[in-house]
Design a protein around this motif. Sequence first.
Motif, PDB file in Angstrom:
ATOM      1  N   UNK A 153       0.803  -1.213   0.000  1.00  0.00           N
ATOM      2  CA  UNK A 153       0.000   0.000   0.000  1.00  0.00           C
ATOM      3  C   UNK A 153       0.842   1.272   0.000  1.00  0.00           C
ATOM      4  N   UNK A 154       0.180   2.355  -0.357  1.00  0.00           N
ATOM      5  CA  UNK A 154       0.739   3.690  -0.172  1.00  0.00           C
ATOM      6  C   UNK A 154       0.290   4.217   1.187  1.00  0.00           C
ATOM      7  N   UNK A 155       1.167   4.960   1.849  1.00  0.00           N
ATOM      8  CA  UNK A 155       0.877   5.466   3.188  1.00  0.00           C
ATOM      9  C   UNK A 155       1.036   6.981   3.204  1.00  0.00           C
ATOM     10  N   UNK A 156      -0.066   7.734   3.209  1.00  0.00           N
ATOM     11  CA  UNK A 156       0.038   9.189   3.334  1.00  0.00           C
ATOM     12  C   UNK A 156       0.490   9.559   4.741  1.00  0.00           C
ATOM     13  N   UNK A 157       1.416  10.502   4.835  1.00  0.00           N
ATOM     14  CA  UNK A 157       1.937  10.952   6.122  1.00  0.00           C
ATOM     15  C   UNK A 157       1.768  12.462   6.226  1.00  0.00           C
ATOM     16  N   UNK A 158       1.079  12.905   7.277  1.00  0.00           N
ATOM     17  CA  UNK A 158       0.910  14.333   7.537  1.00  0.00           C
ATOM     18  C   UNK A 158       1.693  14.716   8.790  1.00  0.00           C
ATOM     19  N   UNK A 159       2.163  15.950   8.836  1.00  0.00           N
ATOM     20  CA  UNK A 159       2.858  16.432  10.019  1.00  0.00           C
ATOM     21  C   UNK A 159       3.406  17.822   9.810  1.00  0.00           C
ATOM     22  N   UNK A 160       3.628  18.529  10.913  1.00  0.00           N
ATOM     23  CA  UNK A 160       4.132  19.904  10.841  1.00  0.00           C
ATOM     24  C   UNK A 160       5.634  19.998  11.048  1.00  0.00           C
ATOM     25  N   UNK A 161       6.233  18.984  11.651  1.00  0.00           N
ATOM     26  CA  UNK A 161       7.673  18.985  11.889  1.00  0.00           C
ATOM     27  C   UNK A 161       8.356  18.204  10.770  1.00  0.00           C
ATOM     28  N   UNK A 162       9.144  18.893   9.963  1.00  0.00           N
ATOM     29  CA  UNK A 162       9.734  18.269   8.776  1.00  0.00           C
ATOM     30  C   UNK A 162      10.643  17.102   9.140  1.00  0.00           C
ATOM     31  N   UNK A 163      11.422  17.252  10.197  1.00  0.00           N
ATOM     32  CA  UNK A 163      12.317  16.180  10.591  1.00  0.00           C
ATOM     33  C   UNK A 163      11.571  14.953  11.060  1.00  0.00           C
ATOM     34  N   UNK A 164      10.523  15.162  11.861  1.00  0.00           N
ATOM     35  CA  UNK A 164       9.720  14.037  12.335  1.00  0.00           C
ATOM     36  C   UNK A 164       9.023  13.338  11.177  1.00  0.00           C
ATOM     37  N   UNK A 165       8.490  14.123  10.257  1.00  0.00           N
ATOM     38  CA  UNK A 165       7.814  13.529   9.099  1.00  0.00           C
ATOM     39  C   UNK A 165       8.791  12.688   8.276  1.00  0.00           C
ATOM     40  N   UNK A 166      10.003  13.189   8.089  1.00  0.00           N
ATOM     41  CA  UNK A 166      11.017  12.443   7.347  1.00  0.00           C
ATOM     42  C   UNK A 166      11.349  11.127   8.047  1.00  0.00           C
ATOM     43  N   UNK A 167      11.473  11.167   9.364  1.00  0.00           N
ATOM     44  CA  UNK A 167      11.764   9.951  10.131  1.00  0.00           C
ATOM     45  C   UNK A 167      10.649   8.932   9.989  1.00  0.00           C
ATOM     46  N   UNK A 168       9.401   9.394  10.081  1.00  0.00           N
ATOM     47  CA  UNK A 168       8.255   8.488   9.954  1.00  0.00           C
ATOM     48  C   UNK A 168       8.198   7.893   8.552  1.00  0.00           C
ATOM     49  N   UNK A 169       8.434   8.704   7.541  1.00  0.00           N
ATOM     50  CA  UNK A 169       8.382   8.206   6.174  1.00  0.00           C
ATOM     51  C   UNK A 169       9.475   7.171   5.918  1.00  0.00           C
ATOM     52  N   UNK A 170      10.662   7.400   6.459  1.00  0.00           N
ATOM     53  CA  UNK A 170      11.731   6.409   6.330  1.00  0.00           C
ATOM     54  C   UNK A 170      11.358   5.107   7.022  1.00  0.00           C
ATOM     55  N   UNK A 171      10.740   5.197   8.184  1.00  0.00           N
ATOM     56  CA  UNK A 171      10.303   4.008   8.900  1.00  0.00           C
ATOM     57  C   UNK A 171       9.265   3.231   8.086  1.00  0.00           C
ATOM     58  N   UNK A 172       8.283   3.961   7.553  1.00  0.00           N
ATOM     59  CA  UNK A 172       7.246   3.329   6.726  1.00  0.00           C
ATOM     60  C   UNK A 172       7.869   2.559   5.567  1.00  0.00           C
ATOM     61  N   UNK A 173       8.839   3.162   4.910  1.00  0.00           N
ATOM     62  CA  UNK A 173       9.440   2.557   3.717  1.00  0.00           C
ATOM     63  C   UNK A 173      10.235   1.290   4.025  1.00  0.00           C
ATOM     64  N   UNK A 174      10.550   1.042   5.280  1.00  0.00           N
ATOM     65  CA  UNK A 174      11.264  -0.175   5.657  1.00  0.00           C
ATOM     66  C   UNK A 174      10.326  -1.350   5.914  1.00  0.00           C
ATOM     67  N   UNK A 175       9.036  -1.093   5.999  1.00  0.00           N
ATOM     68  CA  UNK A 175       8.071  -2.128   6.357  1.00  0.00           C
ATOM     69  C   UNK A 175       7.513  -2.772   5.099  1.00  0.00           C
ATOM     70  N   UNK A 176       7.794  -4.061   4.922  1.00  0.00           N
ATOM     71  CA  UNK A 176       7.275  -4.819   3.784  1.00  0.00           C
ATOM     72  C   UNK A 176       7.494  -4.018   2.503  1.00  0.00           C
ATOM     73  N   UNK A 177       6.439  -3.834   1.687  1.00  0.00           N
ATOM     74  CA  UNK A 177       6.545  -3.046   0.461  1.00  0.00           C
ATOM     75  C   UNK A 177       5.728  -1.753   0.550  1.00  0.00           C
ATOM     76  N   UNK A 178       5.564  -1.233   1.747  1.00  0.00           N
ATOM     77  CA  UNK A 178       4.858   0.039   1.904  1.00  0.00           C
ATOM     78  C   UNK A 178       5.661   1.179   1.301  1.00  0.00           C
ATOM     79  N   UNK A 179       4.942   2.180   0.787  1.00  0.00           N
ATOM     80  CA  UNK A 179       5.575   3.369   0.228  1.00  0.00           C
ATOM     81  C   UNK A 179       4.934   4.596   0.860  1.00  0.00           C
ATOM     82  N   UNK A 180       5.736   5.435   1.483  1.00  0.00           N
ATOM     83  CA  UNK A 180       5.209   6.639   2.121  1.00  0.00           C
ATOM     84  C   UNK A 180       5.119   7.794   1.134  1.00  0.00           C
ATOM     85  N   UNK A 181       4.153   8.674   1.395  1.00  0.00           N
ATOM     86  CA  UNK A 181       3.977   9.890   0.601  1.00  0.00           C
ATOM     87  C   UNK A 181       3.704  11.053   1.549  1.00  0.00           C
TER      88      UNK A 181
END
Length: 216
Positions: A153-181
């Motif tokens: 699946x694709x995983x939309x990620x919302x957030x106001x802190x750019x660094x936190x959002x980047x960390x979450x998106x990197x984490x998402x991309x490591x799980x199975x075949x998920x892709x963060x946006x």
Amino acid sequence: MKIGIVGGTGDIGEGIALRLSPLFDVVVGSREKEKAQECCTLGSETLRKRGLACSLTGVSNQQAVDEADIVILAIPYKHLVGTLQTLNGFENKIVISPVNPMEKRDFFTTVPPVEGSAALLIKKMISPQAKICTAFNAIAANRWKALDEELTYSVPVCGDDAGAKHTVMEMVNRISHLTSFDAGPLAASGMVESLTPLLLNIARYNKIRDVGIQFR
């Protein structure tokens, strides 16, 4: 990086723990510490039978917050306020909300709080120093727990802190075949949270299972 799951013995929390614990140190929280410990014992056995090493520890919900760098609030919306009122210590932590405010009437519908989204309600209730992101809102519990299958699946990620959002998106991309946006600021979370009732209605009225989203 240590990940704490508040409500980690529920269906979604348990599935997330199974997927994340071979990749990260995971502490699974529950109102009853013994229940969390039992869940982790069973989860570790399940993963080891598949040849996967994992790091799973059962703790209380408060310990899950205290010990983690990233906290996932795997809580049904109806229990969100009551649970958050019992917890503290979110300062300077990344907090992920997969919470969807919705109800089943004649059809599934979103029922956002006055703040506009569950994520904005969480922001109002916990420390202003917490870095809140929405993620994982449109992945069903049974998909997390179907370990023989990849998550595509694709995983939309919302957030106001750019660094936190980047960390979450990197984490998402490591799980199975998920892709963060990147789905924009936290104020856009209501649109992400409304995806789940939409997907449930599509599944119901078209008699199909495991409806998800992919952005191409």
